[in-house]
Design a protein around this motif. Sequence first.
Motif, short mmCIF file in Angstrom:
data_model
loop_
_atom_site.label_atom_id
_atom_site.label_comp_id
_atom_site.label_asym_id
_atom_site.label_seq_id
_atom_site.Cartn_x
_atom_site.Cartn_y
_atom_site.Cartn_z
N ALA A 187 -27.87 -23.12 -7.45
CA ALA A 187 -27.21 -23.83 -6.36
C ALA A 187 -27.29 -22.99 -5.08
CB ALA A 187 -25.75 -24.12 -6.70
N VAL A 188 -27.29 -23.69 -3.95
CA VAL A 188 -27.28 -23.02 -2.64
C VAL A 188 -26.16 -23.64 -1.81
CG1 VAL A 188 -28.55 -22.53 -0.52
CG2 VAL A 188 -29.76 -22.58 -2.71
N TYR A 189 -25.28 -22.79 -1.30
CA TYR A 189 -24.18 -23.24 -0.46
C TYR A 189 -24.30 -22.60 0.92
CZ TYR A 189 -21.73 -25.15 -4.51
OH TYR A 189 -21.38 -25.89 -5.62
N SER A 190 -23.79 -23.31 1.92
CA SER A 190 -23.79 -22.77 3.29
C SER A 190 -22.51 -23.17 3.99
CB SER A 190 -25.00 -23.30 4.07
OG SER A 190 -24.92 -22.93 5.44
N SER A 191 -22.08 -22.30 4.88
CA SER A 191 -21.07 -22.66 5.87
C SER A 191 -21.59 -23.85 6.66
CB SER A 191 -20.84 -21.46 6.79
OG SER A 191 -20.31 -21.85 8.04
N ALA A 197 -25.53 -20.59 10.14
CA ALA A 197 -25.63 -20.38 8.69
C ALA A 197 -26.61 -21.38 8.08
CB ALA A 197 -24.25 -20.53 8.05
N LEU A 198 -26.55 -22.62 8.52
CA LEU A 198 -27.47 -23.63 8.00
C LEU A 198 -28.91 -23.30 8.36
CD1 LEU A 198 -25.48 -26.92 8.55
CD2 LEU A 198 -26.51 -26.17 6.39
N GLU A 199 -29.14 -22.83 9.59
CA GLU A 199 -30.50 -22.45 9.98
C GLU A 199 -31.01 -21.32 9.10
OE1 GLU A 199 -33.09 -21.03 13.92
OE2 GLU A 199 -30.91 -21.27 14.08
N THR A 200 -30.14 -20.35 8.82
CA THR A 200 -30.51 -19.25 7.93
C THR A 200 -30.83 -19.76 6.53
OG1 THR A 200 -29.10 -17.70 9.18
CG2 THR A 200 -29.70 -17.07 6.92
N ALA A 201 -29.98 -20.63 6.01
CA ALA A 201 -30.19 -21.16 4.65
C ALA A 201 -31.51 -21.91 4.55
CB ALA A 201 -29.02 -22.06 4.27
N ARG A 202 -31.85 -22.68 5.57
CA ARG A 202 -33.09 -23.47 5.52
C ARG A 202 -34.33 -22.58 5.57
NH1 ARG A 202 -30.09 -27.44 9.61
NH2 ARG A 202 -29.20 -28.90 8.07
N ILE A 203 -34.25 -21.48 6.29
CA ILE A 203 -35.38 -20.54 6.31
C ILE A 203 -35.50 -19.84 4.96
CG2 ILE A 203 -36.30 -18.42 7.35
CD1 ILE A 203 -34.94 -19.29 9.98
N LEU A 204 -34.36 -19.48 4.38
CA LEU A 204 -34.37 -18.77 3.10
C LEU A 204 -34.93 -19.62 1.97
CD1 LEU A 204 -30.88 -16.98 3.13
CD2 LEU A 204 -33.12 -15.94 3.52
N VAL A 227 -25.18 -18.07 -1.37
CA VAL A 227 -24.15 -18.53 -0.44
C VAL A 227 -24.41 -17.91 0.93
CG1 VAL A 227 -21.68 -18.70 0.03
CG2 VAL A 227 -22.49 -18.58 -2.35
N VAL A 228 -24.64 -18.75 1.93
CA VAL A 228 -24.88 -18.26 3.29
C VAL A 228 -23.61 -18.45 4.11
CG1 VAL A 228 -26.33 -18.39 5.34
CG2 VAL A 228 -27.32 -18.87 3.09
N THR A 229 -23.07 -17.36 4.60
CA THR A 229 -21.77 -17.42 5.27
C THR A 229 -21.73 -16.38 6.40
OG1 THR A 229 -19.37 -17.32 4.88
CG2 THR A 229 -20.76 -15.99 3.41
N HIS A 230 -20.60 -15.74 6.61
CA HIS A 230 -20.37 -14.92 7.81
C HIS A 230 -19.74 -13.58 7.45
CE1 HIS A 230 -21.04 -18.65 10.16
NE2 HIS A 230 -20.45 -19.21 9.12
N ALA A 231 -19.80 -12.65 8.39
CA ALA A 231 -19.40 -11.27 8.12
C ALA A 231 -17.93 -11.13 7.75
CB ALA A 231 -19.74 -10.38 9.30
N VAL A 232 -17.04 -11.64 8.60
CA VAL A 232 -15.62 -11.47 8.31
C VAL A 232 -15.23 -12.27 7.07
CG1 VAL A 232 -13.27 -11.81 9.17
CG2 VAL A 232 -15.04 -10.95 10.71
#
Length: 206
Positions: free
Chosen positions: A52-56, A61-68, A148-153
Motif C-alpha cells: 500500500a502507498v499512502y500520502s498526505s 507530498a502527492l507530487e513526491t509520491a507520484r514520482i516515487l 507513507v509520504v508525509t512531512h517532517a514535524v
Amino acid sequence: MGKIEFYFVRHGETEWNKDGRLQGWLDSPLTNKGRESTRKLSDFLQMLDFDAVYSSISGRALETARILMEHPIEIQTDERLQEIQLGAWQGQYIQRILKEDRVRYLNYCNRPEKYEPNGGESFEQVSTRMVEFLKDCISSYKNGRILVVTHAVAIRCLLLAIQHLSISQIWETGEIEGTSVTKIIVENKEIRVEYIGRIFHNQLKT
C-alpha cells in the motif's frame, strides 16, 4: 501478528523550503532539487514491493509520491498525514515571524514543550493523529510493506510516541530532511524504529 515494514518518507524540497517560508497546511511545488532527490530515492524504492502507498493530502507530498511510484499502484490520501497546522504563521517568511512573534517562534524551535500555537495545532495533537493512522494501518494489514509520504514535524511527532519521548525532545529525533526515510518495524506487537535519514541505492538493508 506478522511483520509490517513502514517507510515514512518526507516530501522533497519545495520552493517555500528554499525561500524560508513556513508551509503547514499551505503548499508550494517541489524544486528541481526536490524532484531530483525524489527520483534518486525512487531508484531504491523500486526494488521493494509495497502492499500500500499512502500520502498526505498536501500537493508537495502527492507530487513526491507520484514520482516515487513509477509503476501503477493506487496512492491513498489521508488527512491525518498532513504537516502540523501553523495557524497565522502559514505562508509567512521565518524572518518576518522572528520580528512579529519572536518569543513564540523561539519556543517552537528551542523550547518546544513551552510552544503554544497561534491558531494552529500543538505537537501533541499531531502526535495523536499520526498514531491513529499507524494503528489503523496495523489493524488493516497485519503483514506487508507500506510506503507513507508525509512531512517532517508529522514524522517527528510520531517518533515521540513510538520512542516514548517528551515534547522537549522533538528536534532530537534524527535528521529528517527532504526525501529522508524513517523505517519503522511492527512485529510481534512491538514497534521499533530501524532507520532515520537520507538513503539512496543500497544504503538501507531490506
